[in-house]
Design an enzyme around this catalytic site. Structure first.
Site, mmCIF file in Angstrom:
data_model
loop_
_atom_site.group_PDB
_atom_site.id
_atom_site.type_symbol
_atom_site.label_atom_id
_atom_site.label_comp_id
_atom_site.label_asym_id
_atom_site.label_seq_id
_atom_site.Cartn_x
_atom_site.Cartn_y
_atom_site.Cartn_z
ATOM 1 N N HIS A 48 0.599 -1.425 -0.003
ATOM 2 C CA HIS A 48 -0.268 0.077 0.052
ATOM 3 C C HIS A 48 0.954 1.150 0.146
ATOM 4 O O HIS A 48 0.648 1.982 -0.864
ATOM 5 C CB HIS A 48 -0.900 -0.211 1.377
ATOM 6 C CG HIS A 48 -1.711 1.035 1.429
ATOM 7 N ND1 HIS A 48 -2.940 1.119 1.064
ATOM 8 C CD2 HIS A 48 -1.413 2.402 1.875
ATOM 9 C CE1 HIS A 48 -3.727 2.444 1.447
ATOM 10 N NE2 HIS A 48 -2.534 3.185 1.888
ATOM 11 N N GLU A 49 1.868 1.169 0.787
ATOM 12 C CA GLU A 49 2.568 2.633 1.072
ATOM 13 C C GLU A 49 3.424 2.697 -0.259
ATOM 14 O O GLU A 49 3.959 3.844 -0.483
ATOM 15 C CB GLU A 49 3.463 2.683 2.385
ATOM 16 C CG GLU A 49 2.601 2.370 3.748
ATOM 17 C CD GLU A 49 1.607 3.349 3.811
ATOM 18 O OE1 GLU A 49 1.834 4.524 3.296
ATOM 19 O OE2 GLU A 49 0.658 3.217 4.553
ATOM 20 N N GLU A 89 -4.679 8.000 -2.795
ATOM 21 C CA GLU A 89 -5.072 6.759 -2.195
ATOM 22 C C GLU A 89 -5.409 5.708 -3.178
ATOM 23 O O GLU A 89 -5.093 4.633 -2.872
ATOM 24 C CB GLU A 89 -6.340 6.970 -1.338
ATOM 25 C CG GLU A 89 -6.584 6.126 -0.193
ATOM 26 C CD GLU A 89 -5.200 5.831 0.880
ATOM 27 O OE1 GLU A 89 -4.688 6.666 1.097
ATOM 28 O OE2 GLU A 89 -5.335 4.544 1.111
#
Lengths: 495, 495
Positions: free
Chosen positions: A262-263, A292
């Site tokens: 995700h990061e 996001e």
């Protein structure tokens, strides 16, 4: 006009550099700072915030922007001026003393939150959160956007978005999710589902090694990024070619691996922004939702997919000594379970986590909910939406970092980003129908390039939804996300 | 007067906070920053340096100082105003554009130095060092202190010190050292001395564990400090109760252990400064020499002494699996050897390392030495003073970080600090004749307290030499240091 442009470029650059110094102060606070440093850190951040705010709201800067606002300019410069005009205008509504107080308050609140979370005791955090909420209410009065007071905060994260537009979109999302959830819950696959068993007690170093491996394949290099440990995983952009992600080791080893992916999605976006717009607002994402979308894309569409595990399962099986076959692993990874923790959530419940927070935030900001009522309200909403109750504050109201930092209006962007991510993946697959073959070989170059060409390269030349329109042919479309979920989980739960 | 005091306190605090943010930017650059971050880091530092310089030289601030300079004040306030007046006056002589250029140049030079050192190639560093030297020459013209141009730089590190005072003191030191050295060299103990054998290839983690152990005993706690790895060990003060040291693992394991003790001495001083003077120049060391006395005290007088090893040898013997007895270890640790590297030097040669650098710096600053001549001159002076020639730039002219940062005038303070350290230990032993018994038990509390009461508590209430006078009954006295060396090495080499 040259004079004004030169002022505008140099002021933007100074604000950006101060922002980067602030990012380092924050990164350090969450990674390596000795606890004793917290009060100094609060003051250092407050001073830099105020200095940055002063520079950003400086008369000379604003005047130059206003002069150029009236001139005929090429598109990119015109857009830059438009963004600056809007943002400076907003920032000028906040008195420097307010900015300083907010910065100092949130720095201390962050520390209190960490302690409260560790001790699972909301009381430690309560007085700090009360101060933060009070300041954010004050902020809405300074900014005064039309409609719900929350709009004045939401706009910082998702330009143009309002409570009035959000509520029906979230209603549709909620209905869609609950609909799938009911089908899943009534399936025999769900009713016979066993608790998590495949991966337990994986040593920290073995987890981190896998995290480093996937981060590198996604496209981050040692030269331009690093990964550290923090209580709450985050990505921060410290300078050109200096982007940092953090992860956190928890009982469930999927957590570190997937939150790292995700990061890494966020970090890749930062690294692939158009370099020619360096030191200007154009080399930024136009919205948190779009940012996001990049992290959720890698986390959900890629790392929770079958082809991803065709490549990774044999590796993780060996490295972590997993006793299972790929299909079991894939099912376990995507197992539906009404868990307490948002960032450990399955894809189906995730939207409900966001809706819960959105509803509480609205009440906190319009004053209909008091901070002291939060733990109870949180638990009631969990019961209502998830059918379960957190056994303590740590797995309830204290789980997220956002409120300690005053980031009210941030949560909804997670849902927007997730919807965008599904749309981007659908568009990408239309353009590259065989992309899953690449994913199954651990090759992400074409994906990286597609994202660069269709999203990253734009910086903030366009608003988020326009970029999505360019990439996908249409703006925000909840149905595509609902369809993605339906297809995936119909297959998984045979429902 | 209240108005002026309030301006003075708030300006000092802002300058201090900016300095701390800068310290973090520097710390990060030397510990964790990805290489790609270097150009942004240079610009971030330059902006903060300029902002800090602007705040420090602000008219309002200086006016307030000038008003109070004429008033009757209690001693501590009077001293604070005196320091501020002098420092602001000096800073106001440097144009902001110069400060910015120096900051940006040194940031890039630091990186070039790291690369040059790694590749042992002075050519990589040369153009950067030329720019730095040029800027420092320019600085001497702005500051214009009487006497040698170098005085204008030296004063930044050692208030009141001049080349004219320094030269005879260093002559005396040189003579004293050469005298002992000759006696050692003609001893049979020296002539039969074997190469370093006792501790080789100690694993990094085992070295770091010992470093952490000693740091904690000296008095640094997890709550207020941390230790990381860096190319060149250093200490930095990031905030109240946030002091950081770094170390570096080299072939000789004494290096990490002793350099860590050295840095811990600096850090302890920072942590024991008078808290009531927080955010003012009074909570600072009055000179680099005095700061260095704290690190050299722990490194030389404590950690190279027999009683220290009574406690530590059994521990290190076990942890590092050393095949020797304590006496062998003590001798090996204090073994005289004309090595190339200053920070790996024995106590006797150390002073010569400083004298070599001092002489080169004088020439660089007055223009009689060109940067391109440095490697050759360095090697010639090594041959003259040490009788050996570096085999490459890495163990010659590239070994120290200081010049890349523009810190000309810093090296002499190491010699001053070492002399002060010997004086402090002599005074301490007079007051606490049994202190070696504590050291032999690994107990440093009384030492910590003595240093706090006699040095640290003063902050910069007095000039460095005055503090030494209060603590030792007299100012800088080279003879005490020479006597310390003579006694110790007469015993060691039986000469």
């Amino acid at each position: 006009m040259e004079k004004e442009l030169s002022i505008i470029y140099s002021c933007q650059k100074e604000v950006e550099l101060l922002g980067q110094a602030l990012s380092l102060l924050n990164w350090d606070q969450q990674t390596y700072m000795p606890k004793g440093g917290v009060s100094s850190r609060a003051e250092q951040c407050a001073l830099l915030e105020v200095t940055s705010h002063q520079k950003f709201t400086d008369k000379k800067f604003f005047s130059a922007v206003k002069v150029l606002k009236k001139k005929k300019l090429p598109y990119d410069k015109k857009r830059m001026i438009e963004i600056l005009y809007k943002d400076i205008n907003k920032a000028r509504k906040l008195p420097p003393s307010f900015v300083e107080e907010l910065s100092r308050t949130t720095a201390l609140a962050h520390n209190a939150w960490e302690e409260a979370r560790e001790k699972s005791n909301f009381v430690i955090f309560k007085p700090h959160l009360e101060k933060v909420v009070h300041l954010k209410q004050k902020q809405t009065k300074y900014i005064k956007m039309p409609g719900h007071p929350y709009n004045s905060l939401l706009d910082d994260y998702e330009e143009g978005m309002t409570v009035e537009k959000m509520k029906p979109a979230f209603e549709k999302l909620k209905k869609g999710i609950i609909n799938i959830l009911h089908r899943i819950e009534s399936s025999s696959a769900y009713q016979q589902q066993k608790p998590l068993v495949l991966a337990t007690k994986i040593p920290k170093e073995a987890q981190l090694a896998m995290c480093r491996d996937v981060v590198q394949r996604i496209g981050l290099q040692e030269n331009d990024s690093r990964m550290d440990l923090a209580v709450h995983p985050f990505t921060t952009h410290i300078g050109n070619d200096d982007v940092r992600i953090t992860t956190n080791i928890r009982d469930n080893p999927f957590f570190a691996f997937e939150s790292t992916i995700h990061e890494a999605g966020h970090a890749l976006y930062e690294l692939q922004m158009p370099k020619k717009y360096a030191h200007t607002v154009l080399k930024e994402s136009p919205s948190h939702g779009l940012h996001e979308s990049q992290s959720r894309f890698w986390e959900n569409m890629i790392s929770k997919s079958r082809p991803f595990w065709t490549f990774y399962f044999p590796r993780i099986k060996q490295a972590w000594n997993i006793q299972a076959i790929e299909d079991q692993w894939y099912r376990e990874l995507n197992r539906i379970n009404p868990g307490m923790i948002r960032i450990e959530s399955d894809e189906i419940h995730y939207g409900l986590h966001i809706i819960l927070r959105f509803e509480l935030e609205l009440g906190l900001i319009d004053g209909s909910i008091k901070v002291k009522e939060l733990p109870q309200l949180w638990n009631e909403k969990m019961k209502e939406l998830f059918g379960v109750t957190p056994k303590n504050d740590k797995e309830g109201v204290l789980q997220d970092v956002h409120w300690s930092g005053g980031s009210f209006g941030y949560f909804p962007t997670y849902a927007i980003g997730t919807i965008y991510a599904a749309q981007l993946y659908a568009a990408m697959k239309k353009k590259m129908p065989n992309i899953e073959q690449d994913i199954a070989q651990g090759k992400y170059m074409l994906i990286r390039e597609w994202l660069q060409k269709n999203v990253h390269c734009h910086g903030s030349l366009y608003q988020a939804e326009e970029i999505i329109k360019k990439a996908c042919g249409e703006g925000l479309n909840t149905s595509i996300y609902i369809k993605y979920l339906t297809d995936k989980y119909t297959d998984l739960y045979n429902c």
